[in-house]
Design an enzyme around this catalytic site. Sequence first.
Site, short mmCIF file in Angstrom:
data_model
loop_
_atom_site.label_atom_id
_atom_site.label_comp_id
_atom_site.label_asym_id
_atom_site.label_seq_id
_atom_site.Cartn_x
_atom_site.Cartn_y
_atom_site.Cartn_z
CD GLU A 277 29.53 -13.98 -13.36
OE1 GLU A 277 29.00 -15.02 -13.79
OE2 GLU A 277 29.96 -13.87 -12.20
CG ASP A 358 39.09 -15.39 -10.87
OD1 ASP A 358 38.02 -14.79 -11.12
OD2 ASP A 358 39.44 -15.70 -9.73
ZN ZN Z 1 32.44 -17.28 -11.13
#
Ligand code: ZN
Length: 410
Positions: A277, A358
Amino acid sequence: MKPETLFYIIIAILVISFVIDQLLDYLNAKHFNDPLPIELQDVFDEAEYKKSQRYKKERYKFGILTATISLIATLLFFFFDGFAFVDSFARSVSSNEIIIALVFFGIIMMAGDILSTPFSYYSTFVIEEKYGFNKTTRKTFFLDKLKGWLMGAIIGGILLGAIIWFYQSTGQHFWLYAWGIITVFTIFMNLFYARLIVPLFNKQTPLKEGSLRSEIEKYASKVGFTLDKIFVIDGSKRSTKANAYFSGFGSEKRVTLYDTLIKDLNEDEIVAVLAHEVGHYKRNHIIINLSAAIITTGFTLWLLSLFIGNPLLSEALNVSQPSFHIGLVAFGVLYSPISGITGLLMNYLSRKFEYQADNFAKHTYAAPPLISGLKKLSKNSLSNLTPHPLYVFAHYSHPTLLQRFRNLRK
Ligand SMILES: [Zn+2]
């Protein structure tokens, strides 16, 4: 162009988009029984995998039923001059164009919502219940509806009223003013949604002091990120499915973790999800998405301004007196192929952003806990691990679990 021609173009758009959706769903469903990729075989045990397949099939059949009934209801409404009927009713209530438009959309929205309620009730209390996901009580379900209606009436009413007022006072230039007010509203909501709207539906509490909070703070300070607003939301009030999200920007930025996420994942996994996030924020995804939404809105409103004055739009729906609200309905359908394309672009961009987030988590924290966290989330929501690539291209805002796994392992 004759009004009948435009009417049949509108009908064709409705039918073709239904057919495309159904084809994609069908393609996707044909792969429900594919063997699982080797990398993902540890997600489900045999019994859970069987259960996930039953869940996918049940959702698929239910989707066909609701989409078909919704198409039939919409077509009946178009063929039997439903809009003309509601328009003349609204005109019997008032002679003020703004009030007429508000009554008009109020009736259409209410009717649509009432028709769809039995389906969402069945979805929540029969399907989700059967697979152990549902935690919503009937009281919460109906209260949510009521709050949703009130909020829609207030926010939608103010925005629509303002836009029609701009149209009346500035003619074709209304789109610039409408764009301005919607932009201000969008930015305001982005900043204060968590403070103003979320509390109407959920309880949020700051994440309490303890090892999880200090792990998160340790990570945040390592990547030079001020994160003083970490909230836990009672997602378990409605469903066992877990989630986490980032909202706001500047001093209003905050991370919200579902209580279900904290229950299902261990500390490393939660920090990895949080790092993902933070990656969205650090890579400016929040601002880019917001800007993209504002630009798309401007484009849509500009296009609307080119067509809205044309009486053909109203005549196509068999309404003799042209008006902003009838024009808006016709335009809405005519525009849907374009919004379909911008939707595809936004999904494409969103999947790119997911990889970037990621990668950020991988480089600043670690890949293995993110992988195991994502696997747990997929397992607990009985996710489809073998979606069809075309379906992914059209509908997925995130890469598939397999794609994310391979990217994180690289
Ligand atoms: Zn995401």
